[in-house]
Design a protein around this motif. Sequence first.
Motif, short mmCIF file in Angstrom:
data_model
loop_
_atom_site.label_atom_id
_atom_site.label_comp_id
_atom_site.label_asym_id
_atom_site.label_seq_id
_atom_site.Cartn_x
_atom_site.Cartn_y
_atom_site.Cartn_z
N GLY A 31 18.26 45.05 35.49
CA GLY A 31 17.74 46.14 36.29
C GLY A 31 18.42 47.47 35.99
O GLY A 31 17.84 48.54 36.22
N GLU A 32 19.63 47.41 35.47
CA GLU A 32 20.35 48.64 35.13
C GLU A 32 19.71 49.38 33.95
O GLU A 32 20.02 50.55 33.72
N TRP A 33 18.83 48.70 33.22
CA TRP A 33 18.15 49.35 32.10
C TRP A 33 16.93 50.15 32.55
O TRP A 33 16.36 50.91 31.75
N THR A 34 16.48 49.98 33.77
CA THR A 34 15.26 50.66 34.22
C THR A 34 15.43 52.17 34.09
O THR A 34 16.32 52.77 34.69
N ASP A 43 11.57 49.38 28.16
CA ASP A 43 11.95 49.63 29.55
C ASP A 43 11.14 48.74 30.48
O ASP A 43 11.67 48.08 31.39
N ILE A 44 9.84 48.69 30.23
CA ILE A 44 8.94 47.88 31.06
C ILE A 44 9.22 46.39 30.83
O ILE A 44 9.23 45.60 31.78
N THR A 47 12.41 45.31 32.61
CA THR A 47 12.19 45.29 34.05
C THR A 47 11.39 44.06 34.46
O THR A 47 11.69 43.40 35.47
N ASN A 48 10.36 43.73 33.67
CA ASN A 48 9.56 42.55 33.98
C ASN A 48 10.38 41.26 33.86
O ASN A 48 10.22 40.34 34.67
N ALA A 50 13.57 41.06 34.38
CA ALA A 50 14.43 41.06 35.56
C ALA A 50 13.67 40.53 36.77
O ALA A 50 14.20 39.74 37.57
N LEU A 51 12.42 40.94 36.92
CA LEU A 51 11.62 40.47 38.05
C LEU A 51 11.34 38.97 37.94
O LEU A 51 11.33 38.26 38.96
#
Length: 257
Positions: A31-34, A43-44, A47-48, A50-51
């Motif tokens: 999440g720190e990369w968002t 980036d996307i 984040t995905n 991480a989710l």
Amino acid sequence: MQASIAIKHDPAVQYLLRIGDTALVLAQRLGEWTGHAPVLEEDIALTNMALDLVGQARAVLTRAGELEGQGFDEDQLAFLREERDFRNVTLVELPRGDFAVTVLRNAMVATFLRLLWARLQQSGDAELAAIAGKAVKEARYHQQHSADWVVRLGQGTDESRRRMEAAIDRLWRYAPELFAADTVDEHASRTGLGPSWSELEEPWEAEMGAILSEAGLQAPKPSPFLSTGKRGVHSEHMGYILAEMQHLQRAYPGGTW
């Protein structure tokens, strides 16, 4: 300030916490990369992933709470435990690092989790087996995505290769903890809950070896160092992660959106 919860040290619960906490803490690092990844698409993607890991953590922590028997839900287990009660491997709590560190760690953990989830589909715990059936598909994508980047950077410029080699030197020493067996693993194997993590070492080494070979990279020689996050003895970085992750729930007990 919200007080911490105390949980029972039942081996089945500890086994599940090792899985759920590892997914949760890696998700926090990703999440720190968002907003900071090298390209928008990545980036996307990060984040995905991480989710996905948050979803896996929620499912496993929910099941751990049910087995633990005090009525704790996934939010309480994530936000109200002390550092010593977290059972994630140390590898996932290390600082975010550069992009090479991130993709190598993702490859190492995703390869391990894919192997673990595949085995857990035959778990004697029907709920855990159902969680594994979905999670293994996500882990398979995470492994492929991160492995592609390891190869791309390893075969890229002199700078990208140098960074990948530095990432290997930094992270590889933490891999043995994934496979260090103890009474928790023995209980899980004996009861049919899941495999001893030591059983995954050989296929993990084979798959990671193939990834590094394609990238033109080599794993370092084995080190006698053994990290201990699975036993609740963490690095100096873990406290900072929890301070950030748990702040809202600690400061505003029972708060909801």
